[in-house]
Write a protein that holds these residues in place. Structure first.
Motif, PDB file in Angstrom:
ATOM      1  N   ARG A 195     -23.180  -6.563   5.112  1.00 14.79           N
ATOM      2  CA  ARG A 195     -22.493  -5.922   4.598  1.00 14.79           C
ATOM      3  C   ARG A 195     -23.103  -4.629   4.017  1.00 14.79           C
ATOM      4  N   TRP A 196     -24.437  -4.741   3.488  1.00 15.91           N
ATOM      5  CA  TRP A 196     -24.682  -3.701   2.810  1.00 15.91           C
ATOM      6  C   TRP A 196     -26.008  -2.776   3.513  1.00 15.91           C
ATOM      7  N   ALA A 197     -26.333  -3.065   4.753  1.00 14.55           N
ATOM      8  CA  ALA A 197     -27.423  -2.405   5.472  1.00 14.55           C
ATOM      9  C   ALA A 197     -27.232  -0.865   5.415  1.00 14.55           C
ATOM     10  N   ALA A 198     -26.076  -0.586   5.676  1.00 13.13           N
ATOM     11  CA  ALA A 198     -25.895   1.031   5.726  1.00 13.13           C
ATOM     12  C   ALA A 198     -25.502   1.702   4.482  1.00 13.13           C
ATOM     13  N   CYS A 199     -25.409   1.092   3.266  1.00 15.52           N
ATOM     14  CA  CYS A 199     -24.828   1.926   2.128  1.00 15.52           C
ATOM     15  C   CYS A 199     -25.731   2.159   1.212  1.00 15.52           C
ATOM     16  N   GLY A 200     -27.034   2.273   1.446  1.00 20.15           N
ATOM     17  CA  GLY A 200     -28.043   3.048   0.376  1.00 20.15           C
ATOM     18  C   GLY A 200     -28.423   1.831  -0.775  1.00 20.15           C
ATOM     19  N   LEU A 201     -28.463   0.754  -0.385  1.00 17.90           N
ATOM     20  CA  LEU A 201     -28.469  -0.361  -1.303  1.00 17.90           C
ATOM     21  C   LEU A 201     -29.909  -0.076  -1.916  1.00 17.90           C
ATOM     22  N   THR A 202     -30.222  -0.329  -3.064  1.00 16.59           N
ATOM     23  CA  THR A 202     -31.648  -0.093  -3.556  1.00 16.59           C
ATOM     24  C   THR A 202     -32.225  -1.562  -3.364  1.00 16.59           C
ATOM     25  N   ARG A 235       4.339  -2.366   2.870  1.00 16.46           N
ATOM     26  CA  ARG A 235       3.028  -1.732   2.809  1.00 16.46           C
ATOM     27  C   ARG A 235       2.160  -2.248   3.643  1.00 16.46           C
ATOM     28  N   VAL A 236       1.049  -1.671   4.230  1.00 14.63           N
ATOM     29  CA  VAL A 236      -0.163  -2.094   5.082  1.00 14.63           C
ATOM     30  C   VAL A 236      -1.469  -1.761   4.488  1.00 14.63           C
ATOM     31  N   ALA A 237      -2.130  -2.652   4.179  1.00 11.87           N
ATOM     32  CA  ALA A 237      -3.260  -2.469   3.470  1.00 11.87           C
ATOM     33  C   ALA A 237      -4.498  -3.438   3.705  1.00 11.87           C
ATOM     34  N   VAL A 238      -5.773  -2.798   3.799  1.00 12.75           N
ATOM     35  CA  VAL A 238      -6.845  -3.470   4.129  1.00 12.75           C
ATOM     36  C   VAL A 238      -7.915  -3.783   3.205  1.00 12.75           C
ATOM     37  N   ASP A 239      -9.037  -4.598   3.322  1.00  8.90           N
ATOM     38  CA  ASP A 239      -9.848  -4.633   2.195  1.00  8.90           C
ATOM     39  C   ASP A 239     -11.173  -4.243   3.293  1.00  8.90           C
ATOM     40  N   ILE A 240     -12.032  -3.337   2.475  1.00  5.23           N
ATOM     41  CA  ILE A 240     -13.198  -2.612   3.593  1.00  5.23           C
ATOM     42  C   ILE A 240     -14.438  -2.653   2.722  1.00  5.23           C
ATOM     43  N   PRO A 241     -15.652  -2.963   3.548  1.00  2.00           N
ATOM     44  CA  PRO A 241     -17.079  -2.871   2.929  1.00  2.00           C
ATOM     45  C   PRO A 241     -17.270  -1.413   2.348  1.00  2.00           C
ATOM     46  N   LEU A 242     -17.959  -1.274   1.478  1.00  3.28           N
ATOM     47  CA  LEU A 242     -18.273   0.164   0.855  1.00  3.28           C
ATOM     48  C   LEU A 242     -19.022   0.984   1.835  1.00  3.28           C
ATOM     49  N   TRP A 243     -19.531   0.237   3.045  1.00  2.00           N
ATOM     50  CA  TRP A 243     -20.268   1.188   3.866  1.00  2.00           C
ATOM     51  C   TRP A 243     -19.485   1.547   5.418  1.00  2.00           C
ATOM     52  N   PHE A 244     -18.371   1.315   5.461  1.00  2.00           N
ATOM     53  CA  PHE A 244     -17.550   1.727   6.735  1.00  2.00           C
ATOM     54  C   PHE A 244     -17.560   3.123   6.835  1.00  2.00           C
ATOM     55  N   ASP A 245     -17.799   3.758   5.989  1.00  2.00           N
ATOM     56  CA  ASP A 245     -17.822   5.315   6.026  1.00  2.00           C
ATOM     57  C   ASP A 245     -19.103   5.938   5.990  1.00  2.00           C
ATOM     58  N   ALA A 246     -20.240   4.921   6.119  1.00  2.00           N
ATOM     59  CA  ALA A 246     -21.432   5.550   6.007  1.00  2.00           C
ATOM     60  C   ALA A 246     -22.127   5.628   7.326  1.00  2.00           C
ATOM     61  N   PRO A 247     -23.287   6.421   7.589  1.00  2.00           N
ATOM     62  CA  PRO A 247     -23.919   6.540   8.904  1.00  2.00           C
ATOM     63  C   PRO A 247     -24.810   5.407   9.104  1.00  2.00           C
ATOM     64  N   ASP A 248     -24.885   5.075  10.398  1.00  2.00           N
ATOM     65  CA  ASP A 248     -25.423   3.838  10.939  1.00  2.00           C
ATOM     66  C   ASP A 248     -27.038   3.991  10.330  1.00  2.00           C
ATOM     67  N   GLU A 249     -27.516   2.915   9.833  1.00  2.00           N
ATOM     68  CA  GLU A 249     -28.885   3.149   9.225  1.00  2.00           C
ATOM     69  C   GLU A 249     -30.151   3.536  10.135  1.00  2.00           C
ATOM     70  N   GLU A 250     -29.731   3.104  11.369  1.00  2.00           N
ATOM     71  CA  GLU A 250     -30.897   3.453  12.602  1.00  2.00           C
ATOM     72  C   GLU A 250     -30.572   4.907  13.255  1.00  2.00           C
ATOM     73  N   THR A 251     -29.097   4.976  13.612  1.00  2.00           N
ATOM     74  CA  THR A 251     -28.916   6.194  14.267  1.00  2.00           C
ATOM     75  C   THR A 251     -28.445   7.436  13.441  1.00  2.00           C
ATOM     76  N   GLY A 252     -28.054   7.204  12.155  1.00  2.00           N
ATOM     77  CA  GLY A 252     -27.648   8.185  11.255  1.00  2.00           C
ATOM     78  C   GLY A 252     -26.139   8.577  11.752  1.00  2.00           C
ATOM     79  N   GLU A 253     -25.534   8.029  12.658  1.00  2.00           N
ATOM     80  CA  GLU A 253     -24.378   8.438  13.234  1.00  2.00           C
ATOM     81  C   GLU A 253     -23.155   7.626  12.648  1.00  2.00           C
ATOM     82  N   PRO A 254     -21.750   7.986  12.287  1.00  2.00           N
ATOM     83  CA  PRO A 254     -20.875   7.231  11.740  1.00  2.00           C
ATOM     84  C   PRO A 254     -20.601   6.142  12.949  1.00  2.00           C
TER      85      PRO A 254
END
Length: 473
Positions: A24-31, A269-288
């Motif tokens: 879940r957290w690999a791409a989110c800048g987790l300290t 209404r339509v709703a989803v739950d998402i992790p905090l890193w779905f909008d973050a770049p990939d940790e290896e490629t830097g691409e979304p």
């Protein structure tokens, strides 16, 4: 996410096993902190192992493995090992992470505007069918000012959910929804499973949505669902860390598109739950992360926002500020929500989690058993039958046990496990912090984002956890 479906060694945010996968957290800048910096040295770990299907990671054979990352979780029921990724490529250059958004100036307004307060509820069946539980829950909703309930859609008693379809009872759910409305709360029908992204399960999910539309049309307005909500977590599906990732993401947005089309027929209404890193770049490629829907390839988060009315970010941090704080992780979703007219709930975790140590291994492989126990080792065992097992060896006792368990040292290869880094449970959940800190931090979050028209409110995970936390006062 549901406890009864928790079958993997480390499923994300599972209340039953209280484990959280680093996936879940690999791409989110987790300290991350070196384990040695956190506290006193631990006793050597027992010999830990996990069976692997190399195809899940895009590998044809054990000989292709060049590097990987594993997680050691310190759960109450015992220490457990899981694999985050395995790769057949050398370590790529690490992309430069984007600068975190600046911390906003203090809001001079003395009053915090009202927003919705939402609550995830997974124990629906127990609440529905136990009069005391039902009364306690309804009183809790009213006393805590809960205005939105993400209510797991429980199957009718005596029946079972199957491949995305939940045969719920309108006679049971309708009166309960009316009771919730009388207490000031609207309900979403909540469901989710990692395998819903697979095409063979789409039909069952769509059948559930049609059943919800039928329900809303057949009951009085006070007994209707406000919306439908999915917590699918495709990153937990088999193969996400391998070649299947793109297919899974495409299946995810295709499913949401079908849900949205059917739900519109019933004014849901339509709703989803998402992790905090779905909008973050990939940790290896830097691409979304990208997905394709009806021939259009775009960032995953943009597809999601185009298909739903609201999202809840599982923004589970116990600090408001800093590059790893809740505000930094919610910033981009709020901005995009403003642009695309999507409401954004910021999630708050209250359930008990566990600490994890992460080991990243790479470099030249060494054949056979480790020759000494002065370091932790990652050992891969590939049998002639094709079965593969990964071991983590820590200490002389574990190494001796491994010698006894492995009949043929020629089938083994090993790497140094590397210095562990710690993912702290206390940085993600308020379980150990108490009510005062939770209220201080969440009040600060609201104060800083309340001016955003996309901010819908806070969403607490979950009913059991929040009630337990408040009862400990």
């Amino acid at each position: 996410m549901r406890p009864k479906r928790c079958t993997r060694p480390l499923r994300g945010r599972c209340p039953a096993c209280a484990l959280r996968s680093y996936a879940r957290w690999a791409a989110c800048g987790l300290t991350l902190m070196a384990a040695a910096e956190i506290g006193s040295a631990q006793e050597p770990l027992p010999l830990l192992s996990v069976d692997l299907d190399l195809a899940d990671y895009g590998l044809q054979s054990a000989e292709e493995l060049r590097r990987g990352r594993v997680s050691v979780a310190y759960a109450p029921e015992g220490t457990r090992l899981a694999v985050y990724y395995l790769r057949d490529t050398p370590i790529p250059p690490r992309p430069t992470p984007p600068d975190p958004p600046p911390t906003p100036d203090p809001d001079p307004r003395p009053e915090i505007e009202a927003r919705e307060t939402a609550l995830w509820v997974w124990s629906t069946a127990e609440i529905l069918r136990d009069a005391e539980e039902r009364s306690t829950f309804l009183d809790f909703v009213e006393s805590q000012g809960i205005t939105r309930v993400f209510l797991y859609l429980a199957a009718k008693e005596g029946e079972r959910a199957s491949a995305g379809y939940i045969p719920f009872s309108s006679d049971e759910m309708g009166p309960f929804l009316a009771e919730l409305r009388a207490r000031g709360a609207l309900a979403y029908a909540l469901d989710g499973d990692r395998d819903y992204v697979l095409e063979e399960n789409h039909a069952g999910v769509f059948r559930t949505i049609r059943r919800l539309v039928e329900h809303n049309r057949s009951v009085s307005p006070d007994q209707r669902f406000h919306g439908v909500r999915y917590d699918i977590e495709p990153y937990l599906a088999s193969g996400f860390q391998g070649l299947a990732r793109q297919k899974l993401l495409d299946g995810y947005v295709t499913l949401l598109a079908g849900v949205a089309e059917i739900a519109a027929e019933g004014d849901l209404r339509v709703a989803v739950d998402i992790p905090l890193w779905f909008d973050a770049p990939d940790e290896e490629t830097g691409e979304p992360m990208l997905a394709t829907l009806e021939g259009r390839r775009a960032p995953l988060i943009e597809h999601i926002m185009a298909l739903v009315d609201d999202i809840a970010i599982m923004d589970y941090r116990t600090d408001a500020f800093g590059s790893n704080g809740a505000l930094a992780h919610a910033y981009d979703e709020l901005r995009l929500g403003e642009q695309m007219d999507v409401d954004v709930f910021i999630g708050v975790e209250t359930v008990r989690l566990v600490d994890e140590d992460l080991h990243t291994f790479f470099g030249p492989v060494r054949e056979g058993l480790p020759t000494h126990a002065e370091a932790r080792w990652i050992v891969l065992e590939a049998s002639d039958s094709g079965a593969v097992r990964l071991w983590l060896v820590d200490g002389e006792a574990a190494l001796s046990e491994l010698r006894e368990k492995t009949a043929d040292a020629d089938l083994l290869r090993h790497w140094p496990a590397g210095r562990p880094t710690r993912v702290s449970a206390d940085s993600q959940s308020f379980y150990n912090h108490g009510v005062t800190k939770m209220r201080d931090v969440t009040a600060e979050i609201v104060r800083r984002v309340v001016a955003s028209p996309a901010f819908a409110g806070l969403a607490f995970h979950d009913y059991r956890g929040l009630k337990r936390l408040l009862d400990r006062r």
